[in-house]
Design a protein around this motif. Structure first.
Motif, PDB file in Angstrom:
ATOM      1  N   LYS A 139      13.031  21.433  42.738  1.00 23.43           N
ATOM      2  CA  LYS A 139      12.775  20.183  42.032  1.00 23.43           C
ATOM      3  C   LYS A 139      11.943  20.359  40.766  1.00 23.43           C
ATOM      4  N   SER A 140      11.463  21.560  40.505  1.00 25.14           N
ATOM      5  CA  SER A 140      10.512  21.734  39.404  1.00 25.14           C
ATOM      6  C   SER A 140      10.640  23.117  38.768  1.00 25.14           C
ATOM      7  N   MET A 141      10.290  23.199  37.492  1.00 25.55           N
ATOM      8  CA  MET A 141      10.209  24.485  36.797  1.00 25.55           C
ATOM      9  C   MET A 141       8.793  25.044  36.859  1.00 25.55           C
ATOM     10  N   GLY A 142       7.874  24.314  37.479  1.00 22.81           N
ATOM     11  CA  GLY A 142       6.508  24.776  37.610  1.00 22.81           C
ATOM     12  C   GLY A 142       5.860  24.995  36.255  1.00 22.81           C
ATOM     13  N   SER A 143       5.208  26.124  36.102  1.00 25.70           N
ATOM     14  CA  SER A 143       4.527  26.458  34.843  1.00 25.70           C
ATOM     15  C   SER A 143       5.449  27.187  33.868  1.00 25.70           C
ATOM     16  N   HIS A 144       6.731  27.226  34.164  1.00 23.63           N
ATOM     17  CA  HIS A 144       7.677  28.005  33.359  1.00 23.63           C
ATOM     18  C   HIS A 144       8.539  27.104  32.478  1.00 23.63           C
ATOM     19  N   THR A 145       8.876  27.622  31.318  1.00 21.10           N
ATOM     20  CA  THR A 145       9.776  26.907  30.409  1.00 21.10           C
ATOM     21  C   THR A 145      11.082  27.660  30.200  1.00 21.10           C
ATOM     22  N   ASP A 146      11.147  28.895  30.717  1.00 24.71           N
ATOM     23  CA  ASP A 146      12.319  29.735  30.472  1.00 24.71           C
ATOM     24  C   ASP A 146      13.147  30.004  31.720  1.00 24.71           C
ATOM     25  N   MET A 147      12.825  29.350  32.825  1.00 26.37           N
ATOM     26  CA  MET A 147      13.583  29.577  34.053  1.00 26.37           C
ATOM     27  C   MET A 147      13.575  28.344  34.935  1.00 26.37           C
ATOM     28  N   SER A 148      14.610  28.249  35.778  1.00 27.91           N
ATOM     29  CA  SER A 148      14.739  27.151  36.731  1.00 27.91           C
ATOM     30  C   SER A 148      15.388  27.707  37.988  1.00 27.91           C
ATOM     31  N   VAL A 149      15.694  26.854  38.921  1.00 31.16           N
ATOM     32  CA  VAL A 149      16.358  27.307  40.138  1.00 31.16           C
ATOM     33  C   VAL A 149      17.711  27.935  39.816  1.00 31.16           C
ATOM     34  N   LEU A 150      18.340  27.534  38.711  1.00 26.46           N
ATOM     35  CA  LEU A 150      19.617  28.116  38.309  1.00 26.46           C
ATOM     36  C   LEU A 150      19.444  29.576  37.884  1.00 26.46           C
ATOM     37  N   THR A 151      18.353  29.871  37.196  1.00 26.32           N
ATOM     38  CA  THR A 151      18.063  31.245  36.804  1.00 26.32           C
ATOM     39  C   THR A 151      17.911  32.115  38.042  1.00 26.32           C
ATOM     40  N   VAL A 211      14.705  35.157  49.670  1.00 25.43           N
ATOM     41  CA  VAL A 211      14.495  34.869  48.248  1.00 25.43           C
ATOM     42  C   VAL A 211      15.055  33.503  47.874  1.00 25.43           C
ATOM     43  N   LEU A 212      16.129  33.103  48.536  1.00 21.69           N
ATOM     44  CA  LEU A 212      16.690  31.777  48.271  1.00 21.69           C
ATOM     45  C   LEU A 212      15.812  30.679  48.862  1.00 21.69           C
ATOM     46  N   LEU A 213      15.308  30.901  50.062  1.00 17.72           N
ATOM     47  CA  LEU A 213      14.416  29.924  50.680  1.00 17.72           C
ATOM     48  C   LEU A 213      13.133  29.773  49.872  1.00 17.72           C
ATOM     49  N   GLU A 214      12.602  30.886  49.392  1.00 14.18           N
ATOM     50  CA  GLU A 214      11.353  30.836  48.623  1.00 14.18           C
ATOM     51  C   GLU A 214      11.505  29.973  47.374  1.00 14.18           C
ATOM     52  N   VAL A 215      12.554  30.214  46.596  1.00 10.63           N
ATOM     53  CA  VAL A 215      12.684  29.467  45.341  1.00 10.63           C
ATOM     54  C   VAL A 215      12.982  27.988  45.592  1.00 10.63           C
ATOM     55  N   CYS A 216      13.638  27.675  46.690  1.00  8.21           N
ATOM     56  CA  CYS A 216      13.983  26.277  46.974  1.00  8.21           C
ATOM     57  C   CYS A 216      12.818  25.477  47.552  1.00  8.21           C
ATOM     58  N   THR A 217      11.829  26.163  48.117  1.00  7.51           N
ATOM     59  CA  THR A 217      10.700  25.478  48.744  1.00  7.51           C
ATOM     60  C   THR A 217       9.933  24.635  47.729  1.00  7.51           C
ATOM     61  N   HIS A 218       9.534  23.436  48.143  1.00 12.31           N
ATOM     62  CA  HIS A 218       8.831  22.496  47.257  1.00 12.31           C
ATOM     63  C   HIS A 218       7.846  21.658  48.075  1.00 12.31           C
ATOM     64  N   PRO A 219       6.629  21.431  47.512  1.00  4.03           N
ATOM     65  CA  PRO A 219       6.091  21.859  46.220  1.00  4.03           C
ATOM     66  C   PRO A 219       5.406  23.218  46.322  1.00  4.03           C
ATOM     67  N   LYS A 220       5.406  23.938  45.193  1.00  2.00           N
ATOM     68  CA  LYS A 220       4.714  25.227  45.105  1.00  2.00           C
ATOM     69  C   LYS A 220       3.950  25.233  43.779  1.00  2.00           C
ATOM     70  N   PRO A 221       2.643  25.194  43.803  1.00  5.90           N
ATOM     71  CA  PRO A 221       1.862  25.112  42.569  1.00  5.90           C
ATOM     72  C   PRO A 221       2.220  26.177  41.536  1.00  5.90           C
ATOM     73  N   GLY A 222       2.670  25.734  40.362  1.00  2.00           N
ATOM     74  CA  GLY A 222       2.951  26.627  39.257  1.00  2.00           C
ATOM     75  C   GLY A 222       4.262  27.384  39.330  1.00  2.00           C
ATOM     76  N   LEU A 223       5.006  27.228  40.425  1.00  4.30           N
ATOM     77  CA  LEU A 223       6.200  28.032  40.658  1.00  4.30           C
ATOM     78  C   LEU A 223       7.482  27.211  40.560  1.00  4.30           C
ATOM     79  N   VAL A 224       8.575  27.905  40.289  1.00  2.00           N
ATOM     80  CA  VAL A 224       9.880  27.259  40.259  1.00  2.00           C
ATOM     81  C   VAL A 224      10.272  26.844  41.677  1.00  2.00           C
ATOM     82  N   THR A 225      10.782  25.628  41.804  1.00  2.00           N
ATOM     83  CA  THR A 225      11.275  25.117  43.080  1.00  2.00           C
ATOM     84  C   THR A 225      12.624  24.437  42.837  1.00  2.00           C
TER      85      THR A 225
END
Length: 321
Positions: free
Chosen positions: A64-76, A48-62
């Motif tokens: 380096k990016s919040m993707g299509s989300h405004t309410d979550m980030s890698v910190l969440t 689960v940690l590797l998945e969220v850290c992987t970049h780039p991922k279209p529309g997903l939190v990484t």
């Protein structure tokens, strides 16, 4: 039959088992393959940690990016991933201690899952980051513990998953047609479109993972790419086949079909292995953010893919960079 050289007795692995379970003294010897099943909760926590850290991922939190989300980030995700790690460990222990059938175990862990889900939401202040992987990863954790206690080998753990989840679509989706309570997103999508989502995946033993996810990682590593790029390729490959209820819920079923085509086009362009493929992934990231697309179902199955890859191979054949 285990060879004497490869057999590891239960006494030699006492530190791997909870004391209460060890005192029950399972009367069999475990092979290195069985020992790997004891690592499933760790593999899933890493996944689960590797998945969220992987970049780039279209529309997903990484990372380096919040993707299509405004309410979550890698910190969440960092907050919720700690809850998941504890849940995976607990569920693995529940599987090891189970005395009934695999189907009985499913009923037991669903009760635990409701409590863990509340802890997830509390940790993220109500933001739904990883409820999907709590469900699928939790089942896999429990199945692994169940397999260990019954001398079931690694390659048969998905058979245990199928036994646990047998009839789940009928019980939890079809039967909701007559329910008077408020329907969940998954139930609404099944009622409107026949979308089985993650329940359909687990009932069949993760066919998207075994058919697309793991072969994609094997292909990527064979071509010598980095861990990050192999995981990107794994995600895009999953997106070509996954019935992603998260996309449909956020947009519509037509968009979900387009996403499969976009992913297939990326693969055709060379995926992460070519300049054209990388450009196609970049373009997909921009488009998905513009249209609020987030393939969260595929992301959850990437985590399952990573965990099952580690179960099979024990480690990645590249540096962890």
């Amino acid at each position: 039959m285990h060879s004497k050289q490869n057999v590891v007795t239960i006494k030699q692995n006492k530190n791997l088992l909870p004391q209460k379970l060890f005192n029950n003294a399972y009367a069999y010897q475990i092979s290195p393959c069985d020992t790997a099943l004891l690592e499933m909760s760790i593999y899933l926590s890493q996944a689960v940690l590797l998945e969220v850290c992987t970049h780039p991922k279209p529309g997903l939190v990484t990372r380096k990016s919040m993707g299509s989300h405004t309410d979550m980030s890698v910190l969440t995700f960092a907050m919720s991933s700690a809850i998941l790690s504890k849940a995976f460990f607990d569920l693995q222990k529940m599987g090891m201690a189970a005395s009934g059938s695999a189907k009985d175990l499913m009923s037991q862990i669903r009760v635990y899952g409701v409590q863990a889900e509340q802890k997830l939401l509390k940790a993220t202040k109500g933001v739904n980051t990883q409820r999907g992987i709590l469900f699928s990863g939790g089942i896999l954790s429990a199945a692994s513990g169940y397999a260990v206690s019954r001398d079931i080998k690694c390659h048969d753990v998905l058979a245990v998953v199928r036994q646990m989840a047998r009839g789940i679509v009928r019980e939890e989706l079809e039967n909701k047609f007559v329910s008077q309570k408020k329907l969940t997103a998954g139930e609404v999508l099944y009622q409107n479109y026949g979308i089985k989502g993650i329940r359909g995946e687990v009932e069949l033993g993760f066919p998207s993972v075994t058919g697309k996810g793991i072969p994609a990682l094997e292909e990527a590593f064979a071509k010598g790419v980095s861990l990050n790029d192999a995981l990107v390729h794994g995600l895009i490959s999953l997106m070509t086949v996954v019935e992603d209820s998260n996309i449909i819920w956020r947009t519509n079923i037509r968009t979900a079909k387009k996403v499969k085509q976009v992913a297939s086009d990326i693969i055709a362009e060379g995926s992460i292995f070519s300049k054209q493929g990388r450009e196609a992934i970049t373009n997909a990231c921009k488009s998905f953010e513009k249209y609020n697309i987030s393939p969260g179902g595929s992301a959850d199955l990437l985590s399952v893919t990573i965990a099952l890859y580690l179960l099979k191979y024990k480690e990645f054949p590249v540096k962890i960079l």
